[in-house]
Design a protein around this motif. Structure first.
Motif, mmCIF file in Angstrom:
data_model
loop_
_atom_site.group_PDB
_atom_site.id
_atom_site.type_symbol
_atom_site.label_atom_id
_atom_site.label_comp_id
_atom_site.label_asym_id
_atom_site.label_seq_id
_atom_site.Cartn_x
_atom_site.Cartn_y
_atom_site.Cartn_z
ATOM 1 N N LYS A 160 0.848 -1.188 0.000
ATOM 2 C CA LYS A 160 0.000 0.000 0.000
ATOM 3 C C LYS A 160 0.890 1.247 0.000
ATOM 4 N N ILE A 161 0.461 2.243 -0.768
ATOM 5 C CA ILE A 161 1.177 3.520 -0.817
ATOM 6 C C ILE A 161 0.206 4.608 -0.398
ATOM 7 N N GLY A 162 0.541 5.350 0.658
ATOM 8 C CA GLY A 162 -0.367 6.337 1.217
ATOM 9 C C GLY A 162 -0.442 7.618 0.410
ATOM 10 N N GLU A 163 -1.447 8.412 0.691
ATOM 11 C CA GLU A 163 -1.691 9.657 -0.036
ATOM 12 C C GLU A 163 -0.477 10.592 0.007
ATOM 13 N N HIS A 164 -0.260 11.294 -1.102
ATOM 14 C CA HIS A 164 0.771 12.325 -1.232
ATOM 15 C C HIS A 164 2.191 11.786 -1.131
ATOM 16 N N ASP A 176 5.003 -1.274 2.707
ATOM 17 C CA ASP A 176 4.082 -0.151 2.573
ATOM 18 C C ASP A 176 4.804 1.189 2.739
ATOM 19 N N VAL A 177 4.239 2.213 2.080
ATOM 20 C CA VAL A 177 4.783 3.572 2.148
ATOM 21 C C VAL A 177 3.767 4.458 2.859
ATOM 22 N N PRO A 178 4.088 5.014 4.028
ATOM 23 C CA PRO A 178 3.130 5.876 4.727
ATOM 24 C C PRO A 178 2.794 7.125 3.920
ATOM 25 N N PRO A 179 1.652 7.736 4.182
ATOM 26 C CA PRO A 179 1.297 8.986 3.510
ATOM 27 C C PRO A 179 2.378 10.049 3.691
ATOM 28 N N TYR A 180 2.533 10.887 2.672
ATOM 29 C CA TYR A 180 3.377 12.088 2.693
ATOM 30 C C TYR A 180 4.869 11.811 2.587
ATOM 31 N N VAL A 181 5.286 10.541 2.579
ATOM 32 C CA VAL A 181 6.707 10.206 2.638
ATOM 33 C C VAL A 181 7.316 10.171 1.240
ATOM 34 N N LEU A 182 8.547 10.669 1.122
ATOM 35 C CA LEU A 182 9.334 10.618 -0.101
ATOM 36 C C LEU A 182 10.387 9.530 0.063
ATOM 37 N N ASN A 186 16.850 1.026 -4.205
ATOM 38 C CA ASN A 186 16.600 -0.411 -4.338
ATOM 39 C C ASN A 186 17.577 -1.151 -3.431
ATOM 40 N N PRO A 187 17.117 -1.569 -2.241
ATOM 41 C CA PRO A 187 15.750 -1.452 -1.725
ATOM 42 C C PRO A 187 15.399 -0.012 -1.348
ATOM 43 N N ALA A 188 14.106 0.250 -1.250
ATOM 44 C CA ALA A 188 13.627 1.606 -0.991
ATOM 45 C C ALA A 188 14.070 2.104 0.377
ATOM 46 N N GLN A 189 14.399 3.405 0.429
ATOM 47 C CA GLN A 189 14.768 4.057 1.675
ATOM 48 C C GLN A 189 14.003 5.376 1.791
ATOM 49 N N PRO A 190 13.498 5.721 2.984
ATOM 50 C CA PRO A 190 12.786 6.990 3.160
ATOM 51 C C PRO A 190 13.758 8.161 3.200
ATOM 52 N N HIS A 191 13.311 9.314 2.662
ATOM 53 C CA HIS A 191 14.162 10.502 2.616
ATOM 54 C C HIS A 191 13.384 11.748 3.034
ATOM 55 N N GLY A 192 12.485 11.618 3.982
ATOM 56 C CA GLY A 192 11.759 12.774 4.476
ATOM 57 C C GLY A 192 10.344 12.866 3.934
ATOM 58 N N ILE A 193 9.748 14.024 4.146
ATOM 59 C CA ILE A 193 8.382 14.303 3.713
ATOM 60 C C ILE A 193 8.406 14.904 2.307
ATOM 61 N N ASN A 194 7.362 14.643 1.541
ATOM 62 C CA ASN A 194 7.233 15.178 0.186
ATOM 63 C C ASN A 194 6.856 16.662 0.255
ATOM 64 N N ASP A 254 -1.502 1.740 11.480
ATOM 65 C CA ASP A 254 -2.306 0.700 12.136
ATOM 66 C C ASP A 254 -2.777 -0.356 11.139
ATOM 67 N N GLY A 255 -3.062 0.074 9.905
ATOM 68 C CA GLY A 255 -3.619 -0.845 8.915
ATOM 69 C C GLY A 255 -2.594 -1.567 8.077
ATOM 70 N N SER A 256 -1.320 -1.270 8.267
ATOM 71 C CA SER A 256 -0.296 -1.889 7.436
ATOM 72 C C SER A 256 -0.157 -3.369 7.779
ATOM 73 N N THR A 257 -0.169 -4.211 6.751
ATOM 74 C CA THR A 257 -0.014 -5.645 6.947
ATOM 75 C C THR A 257 1.360 -6.150 6.511
ATOM 76 N N ARG A 258 2.018 -5.444 5.600
ATOM 77 C CA ARG A 258 3.343 -5.857 5.146
ATOM 78 C C ARG A 258 4.464 -5.174 5.919
ATOM 79 N N GLY A 259 4.099 -4.234 6.813
ATOM 80 C CA GLY A 259 5.097 -3.415 7.461
ATOM 81 C C GLY A 259 5.499 -2.249 6.565
ATOM 82 N N ILE A 260 5.986 -1.187 7.157
ATOM 83 C CA ILE A 260 6.329 -0.001 6.370
ATOM 84 C C ILE A 260 7.812 0.006 6.015
#
Length: 262
Positions: A160-164, A176-182, A186-194, A254-260
């Protein structure tokens, strides 16, 4: 009046609005419904139980509503639904759903899908998204509103990929990717808010600041995910400007099933 090129093949059972345009050599199957002012370019195939809304544009060589690429599919009358005002560029492939899920693949409104985008079976894509060239979703992926998928980004099934959120070029997503995250890599790494995307969509400075603090709670504080969720709930209770945004982020976790991605 419906404008159908004489070389197009339209099944007699297909339901086309009077203002639909169908280009040369395109094929429309018997269970297809197409809404007002939608334009189907040349060499497009639309089949399956597919419903398409108004004011869409399909460019040449796309395959829409074909059976899912799933060995379990046994010809069930599953569906594809496409909303209004979408642009679908060359060589896109959108597949029907499967009986193992809810039997539906869907694309909302006002989306821009560039060349070679793939939406596999049972994907759900919201509104106002941008998928750049060769962005691909495996089966059962859910994508929220205003998400941007950069070129060659690929998403594992059931993610799942969250809004924005913003997914960078060549990114491989398996969680999963939380909302608003940029994020990217590969593999994916978070780099702050969009931040840039939020500014363009009218988020206030205070809201962006609150979301940056929420990001720090999740990714920079050293808290466990459960501790971060509790801290988010406390921030939500104290917020005046960003209650809805913080709630969206907390509920996504709370709803993430694959982990973020973390």
């Amino acid at each position: 009046m419906t404008k159908i090129h004489p070389t197009a093949i339209i099944d007699a059972k297909a339901e086309l609005d009077d203002a639909v345009e169908i280009g040369a050599y395109s094929i429309i199957g018997p269970n297809v419904k197409i809404g007002a002012r939608t334009k189907v370019g040349p060499h497009v195939v639309i089949d399956g139980h597919t419903t398409i809304g108004a004011d869409n544009q399909f460019f040449q060589f796309s395959s829409i509503g074909a059976p899912p690429q799933d060995k379990k599919y046994a010809g069930e009358p599953t569906r594809l639904e496409i909303g209004d005002r979408n642009t679908i560029r060359e060589f896109c492939t959108f597949n029907l759903g499967t009986a193992q899920d809810e039997g539906l693949t869907s694309l909302g409104n006002d989306n821009l899908m560039l060349a070679y985008v793939h939406l596999a079976h049972d994907c759900r894509v919201g509104n106002n998204t941008v998928f750049s060239n060769n962005a691909s979703l495996a089966g059962h992926v859910h994508v929220g509103d205003w998400v941007i998928m950069s070129g060659f980004a690929a998403v594992h099934q059931f993610c799942k990929i969250g809004e924005h959120a913003f997914v960078g070029m060549n990114t491989s997503l398996t969680q999963d990717v939380p909302p608003y995250v940029l994020l990217s890599g590969n593999p994916a790494q978070p780099h702050g808010i969009n931040i840039e995307g939020l500014k363009r969509r009218g988020f206030t400075r205070e809201q962006i600041g609150d979301l940056r603090n929420a990001y720090k709670l999740i990714y920079k504080s050293g808290l466990t995910l459960e501790e971060a969720k509790a801290a988010l709930a406390a921030a939500e209770a104290e917020s005046t400007a960003s209650v809805d945004q913080l709630r969206l982020m907390r509920e996504f976790l709370d709803g993430s099933t694959r982990g973020i991605v973390r």
